[in-house]
Design a protein around this motif. Structure first.
Motif, PDB file in Angstrom:
ATOM      1  N   VAL A 151       0.841  -1.202   0.000  1.00 56.18           N
ATOM      2  CA  VAL A 151       0.000   0.000   0.000  1.00 56.18           C
ATOM      3  C   VAL A 151       0.874   1.249   0.000  1.00 56.18           C
ATOM      4  CG1 VAL A 151      -1.716   1.299   1.312  1.00 56.18           C
ATOM      5  CG2 VAL A 151      -1.961  -1.177   1.070  1.00 56.18           C
ATOM      6  N   ASP A 152       1.922   1.261   0.820  1.00 54.19           N
ATOM      7  CA  ASP A 152       2.797   2.437   0.880  1.00 54.19           C
ATOM      8  C   ASP A 152       3.481   2.693  -0.457  1.00 54.19           C
ATOM      9  OD1 ASP A 152       2.080   2.772   3.507  1.00 54.19           O
ATOM     10  OD2 ASP A 152       4.059   2.284   4.333  1.00 54.19           O
ATOM     11  N   PHE A 153       3.953   1.645  -1.127  1.00 58.06           N
ATOM     12  CA  PHE A 153       4.592   1.846  -2.431  1.00 58.06           C
ATOM     13  C   PHE A 153       3.601   2.465  -3.412  1.00 58.06           C
ATOM     14  CE2 PHE A 153       5.719   0.684  -6.737  1.00 58.06           C
ATOM     15  CZ  PHE A 153       7.018   1.150  -6.802  1.00 58.06           C
ATOM     16  N   THR A 154       2.392   1.974  -3.381  1.00 60.33           N
ATOM     17  CA  THR A 154       1.380   2.477  -4.312  1.00 60.33           C
ATOM     18  C   THR A 154       1.039   3.939  -4.028  1.00 60.33           C
ATOM     19  OG1 THR A 154       0.482   0.248  -4.431  1.00 60.33           O
ATOM     20  CG2 THR A 154      -0.888   2.002  -5.295  1.00 60.33           C
ATOM     21  N   THR A 155       0.853   4.266  -2.755  1.00 57.79           N
ATOM     22  CA  THR A 155       0.403   5.619  -2.410  1.00 57.79           C
ATOM     23  C   THR A 155       1.530   6.639  -2.339  1.00 57.79           C
ATOM     24  OG1 THR A 155       0.473   5.112  -0.039  1.00 57.79           O
ATOM     25  CG2 THR A 155      -1.646   4.836  -1.172  1.00 57.79           C
ATOM     26  N   TYR A 156       2.725   6.220  -1.918  1.00 58.38           N
ATOM     27  CA  TYR A 156       3.823   7.174  -1.738  1.00 58.38           C
ATOM     28  C   TYR A 156       4.771   7.225  -2.926  1.00 58.38           C
ATOM     29  CZ  TYR A 156       2.453   7.260   3.183  1.00 58.38           C
ATOM     30  OH  TYR A 156       1.761   7.402   4.355  1.00 58.38           O
ATOM     31  N   VAL A 157       4.712   6.228  -3.819  1.00 58.30           N
ATOM     32  CA  VAL A 157       5.647   6.194  -4.943  1.00 58.30           C
ATOM     33  C   VAL A 157       4.897   6.163  -6.276  1.00 58.30           C
ATOM     34  CG1 VAL A 157       7.526   4.912  -6.058  1.00 58.30           C
ATOM     35  CG2 VAL A 157       7.427   5.042  -3.552  1.00 58.30           C
ATOM     36  N   PHE A 158       4.102   5.123  -6.511  1.00 58.13           N
ATOM     37  CA  PHE A 158       3.556   4.896  -7.850  1.00 58.13           C
ATOM     38  C   PHE A 158       2.586   5.991  -8.293  1.00 58.13           C
ATOM     39  CE2 PHE A 158       1.205   2.834 -11.229  1.00 58.13           C
ATOM     40  CZ  PHE A 158       2.242   2.290 -11.962  1.00 58.13           C
ATOM     41  N   VAL A 159       1.600   6.301  -7.471  1.00 59.34           N
ATOM     42  CA  VAL A 159       0.629   7.327  -7.863  1.00 59.34           C
ATOM     43  C   VAL A 159       1.292   8.707  -7.966  1.00 59.34           C
ATOM     44  CG1 VAL A 159      -1.533   8.496  -7.242  1.00 59.34           C
ATOM     45  CG2 VAL A 159      -1.363   6.009  -7.035  1.00 59.34           C
ATOM     46  N   PRO A 160       2.126   9.104  -7.000  1.00 56.85           N
ATOM     47  CA  PRO A 160       2.824  10.386  -7.187  1.00 56.85           C
ATOM     48  C   PRO A 160       3.733  10.405  -8.420  1.00 56.85           C
ATOM     49  CG  PRO A 160       2.838   9.781  -4.881  1.00 56.85           C
ATOM     50  CD  PRO A 160       2.326   8.593  -5.636  1.00 56.85           C
ATOM     51  N   ALA A 161       4.364   9.279  -8.747  1.00 54.70           N
ATOM     52  CA  ALA A 161       5.194   9.225  -9.957  1.00 54.70           C
ATOM     53  C   ALA A 161       4.328   9.446 -11.192  1.00 54.70           C
ATOM     54  CB  ALA A 161       5.930   7.888 -10.040  1.00 54.70           C
ATOM     55  N   TYR A 162       3.134   8.891 -11.190  1.00 56.56           N
ATOM     56  CA  TYR A 162       2.211   9.144 -12.294  1.00 56.56           C
ATOM     57  C   TYR A 162       1.908  10.646 -12.384  1.00 56.56           C
ATOM     58  CZ  TYR A 162      -1.893   9.706 -15.080  1.00 56.56           C
ATOM     59  OH  TYR A 162      -2.760  10.163 -16.036  1.00 56.56           O
ATOM     60  N   ALA A 163       1.667  11.269 -11.245  1.00 59.11           N
ATOM     61  CA  ALA A 163       1.367  12.704 -11.242  1.00 59.11           C
ATOM     62  C   ALA A 163       2.537  13.502 -11.808  1.00 59.11           C
ATOM     63  CB  ALA A 163       1.027  13.173  -9.834  1.00 59.11           C
ATOM     64  N   ILE A 164       3.750  13.123 -11.448  1.00 60.82           N
ATOM     65  CA  ILE A 164       4.938  13.806 -11.975  1.00 60.82           C
ATOM     66  C   ILE A 164       5.002  13.632 -13.492  1.00 60.82           C
ATOM     67  CG2 ILE A 164       7.469  13.675 -12.059  1.00 60.82           C
ATOM     68  CD1 ILE A 164       7.339  13.027  -9.014  1.00 60.82           C
ATOM     69  N   ALA A 165       4.734  12.428 -13.959  1.00 62.92           N
ATOM     70  CA  ALA A 165       4.861  12.132 -15.387  1.00 62.92           C
ATOM     71  C   ALA A 165       3.730  12.728 -16.226  1.00 62.92           C
ATOM     72  CB  ALA A 165       4.910  10.616 -15.606  1.00 62.92           C
ATOM     73  N   ALA A 166       2.538  12.837 -15.666  1.00 60.13           N
ATOM     74  CA  ALA A 166       1.373  13.179 -16.490  1.00 60.13           C
ATOM     75  C   ALA A 166       0.736  14.537 -16.215  1.00 60.13           C
ATOM     76  CB  ALA A 166       0.303  12.093 -16.314  1.00 60.13           C
TER      77      ALA A 166
END
Length: 141
Positions: free
Chosen positions: A77-92
């Motif tokens: 859950v932490d990887f998804t919320t603290y890394v993956f979704v924010p990385a999407y926000a940075i990219a998109a």
């Protein structure tokens, strides 16, 4: 029939897993350009993350529900919320110039994955290291 303590303990795992549901909702909102809604969901996931560990320790979840790993669930859950979704926000999100946006998101995901795989990231219930070995001047030092 499961006893009350078992059901309560498993319910805390379900509560932790709601962070993943919030991450999915955040990603859906982000793909639609609803950035404020995305960050609201991530903020709610942060609240869940702050409450689930103390609840799990108070109600002895690890002892009562040993089949499911709260540590692993928390990391997913932490990887998804603290890394993956924010990385999407940075990219998109369009906040970075196009040539840098996707590579920046990729760097965040790779460095986050390596950080979460670090067996010395946590000692007991406390974090012992900063991401990427920053406390010692870098990964290789």
């Amino acid at each position: 029939m499961a006893g009350f303590e078992y059901v309560r303990a498993f319910t805390i795992h379900v509560f932790t897993a709601t962070g993943a549901a919030l991450a999915l909702l955040a990603l859906i909102l982000g793909t639609g350009g609803h950035w404020a809604g995305m960050f609201l969901c991530l903020g709610l996931a942060l609240v869940v993350d702050g409450l689930d560990g103390p609840l799990a320790r108070t109600f002895e979840v690890q002892k009562l529900v040993p089949r499911w790993s709260g540590d692993t669930l928390d990391l997913v859950v932490d990887f998804t919320t603290y890394v993956f979704v924010p990385a999407y926000a940075i990219a998109a999100s369009g906040l970075l110039p196009q040539p840098f946006a996707i590579p920046a998101g990729i760097v965040v995901v790779i460095s986050g994955a390596l950080y979460f795989a670090d067996r010395e990231m946590k000692t007991g219930q406390l974090f012992s290291r900063l991401p990427g070995g920053l406390e010692s001047g870098g990964v290789l030092s």
